[in-house]
Design a protein around this motif. Sequence first.
Motif, PDB file in Angstrom:
ATOM      1  N   PRO A 167       5.409   0.444   2.671  1.00 41.95           N
ATOM      2  CA  PRO A 167       5.689   1.411   2.892  1.00 41.95           C
ATOM      3  C   PRO A 167       6.528   2.489   4.439  1.00 41.95           C
ATOM      4  CG  PRO A 167       3.643   1.605   2.019  1.00 41.95           C
ATOM      5  CD  PRO A 167       4.438  -0.037   2.501  1.00 41.95           C
ATOM      6  N   GLU A 175      -8.528 -10.829  -5.892  1.00 40.76           N
ATOM      7  CA  GLU A 175      -8.238 -12.382  -6.334  1.00 40.76           C
ATOM      8  C   GLU A 175      -6.716 -12.602  -6.552  1.00 40.76           C
ATOM      9  OE1 GLU A 175      -9.933 -12.291 -10.009  1.00 40.76           O
ATOM     10  OE2 GLU A 175     -11.861 -13.283  -9.491  1.00 40.76           O
ATOM     11  N   THR A 204      -1.412   2.387   0.664  1.00 42.19           N
ATOM     12  CA  THR A 204      -1.718   0.509   1.581  1.00 42.19           C
ATOM     13  C   THR A 204      -0.389   0.017   2.445  1.00 42.19           C
ATOM     14  OG1 THR A 204      -2.596   1.068  -0.693  1.00 42.19           O
ATOM     15  CG2 THR A 204      -1.758  -1.377   0.274  1.00 42.19           C
ATOM     16  N   SER A 205      -1.237  -0.438   3.240  1.00 45.78           N
ATOM     17  CA  SER A 205      -0.207  -0.158   4.343  1.00 45.78           C
ATOM     18  C   SER A 205      -0.273  -2.133   5.494  1.00 45.78           C
ATOM     19  CB  SER A 205       0.320   0.298   5.632  1.00 45.78           C
ATOM     20  OG  SER A 205       0.872   0.237   6.368  1.00 45.78           O
ATOM     21  N   GLY A 219       4.399  -0.548  -1.553  1.00 47.74           N
ATOM     22  CA  GLY A 219       5.684  -1.213  -1.150  1.00 47.74           C
ATOM     23  C   GLY A 219       5.407  -1.900  -1.596  1.00 47.74           C
TER      24      GLY A 219
END
Length: 334
Positions: A72, A192, A100-101, A69
């Motif tokens: 999400p 990074e 990915t959260s 997101g």
Amino acid sequence: MSQPLIDPFARHIEYLRVSVTDRCDFRCVYCMSENMTFLPKKELLTLEELDRMCSAFIRLGVKKLRITGGEPLVRRDIMTFFKGMGRHLESGALQELTLTSNGSQLERFADDLYAAGVRRINISLDTLNEEKFAQITRWGRLPQVLRGIDAAQHAGMRVKINTVALQGFNEDELFDLTDWCASRDMDLTFIEVMPMGDLGNEDRLDQYWSLKDLRARLEERSTLTDLPERTGGPARYVRVGDTAQKIGFITPLSHNFCESCNRVRITCTGEIYTCLGQEGHSDLRAPLRGSEADIDLENAIRAAIALKPKGHDFDYSRQKVDGQVSRHMSHTGG
Ligand code: SAM
Ligand code: SF4
């Protein structure tokens, strides 16, 4: 299956990242400004459209799907979408469904995610200090995220922590974060900070902490062995000493990883970006909405892949942020 997706540089496109919302319950300083304006709901792909879009990519050979997101798990009814994608895992067409959260909603959703077939999850966490956590995320609360991480592990998912390396912010926690991840059997990847979006006051050159320096600091304490493992993405991995711990480095700015890039990104509005560091994109929402048959969509996907650029142009080395792209990370999903 139809003809696989191969770009003009002979890269097989097998990895799709999909942003399912631009909204988030945090306001991380490097990602969003405090007063973000979000897209009107009608601009977003519906859950059914997201399903059709992802299913088309899977038909065309995508094997790994990462949902992102925004956050999400703040998208309403998002578990319906995850459950739907579970059918592609069951059929064997899809090899991995992951996300990915920021971890804030995992206490609620970890078991459902596992039931849908999610076995690995990346959780973003830049500090183990409660005050600093509130400062960097502006709206986030560390204990809630730690409970989310517990829930994910308890449900049976393998957790990887993503940490943005920020000069003057988490340099002093390098070993604390590393040891904490090792003690919980979690891999850790440092990222990074990238020049995304216009965030007002934040000066990206001030925040930039080169992962070359970070790695040298880690090497003062342990031997790091480079691992041959490549995921087609920007991460490079090392093993720490003779432990089982794996540490990843995502260095889009100081190293070039484009030659093996096998991924494309879809925004929550159905735009496809074939390179994270370039502005070039194509619209897939119009062909998706234009016809119930998927042939126009598939043709539009192929046309977009044919335009995938060879690489990106980020460059901090000249003390100015060259190659900066104007959209926020929450738009393309990182
Ligand atoms: N909300 C979820 C999260 O935070 O994990 C998913 C979306 S977030 C945009 C995905 C990843 O992008 C996070 O790990 C976040 O730390 C990273 N990110 C956001 N802005 C960034 C930036 N300017 N430079 C580098 N990484 C960034
Ligand atoms: Fe939200 Fe993730 Fe961006 Fe932080 S990095 S503001 S959690 S989308």
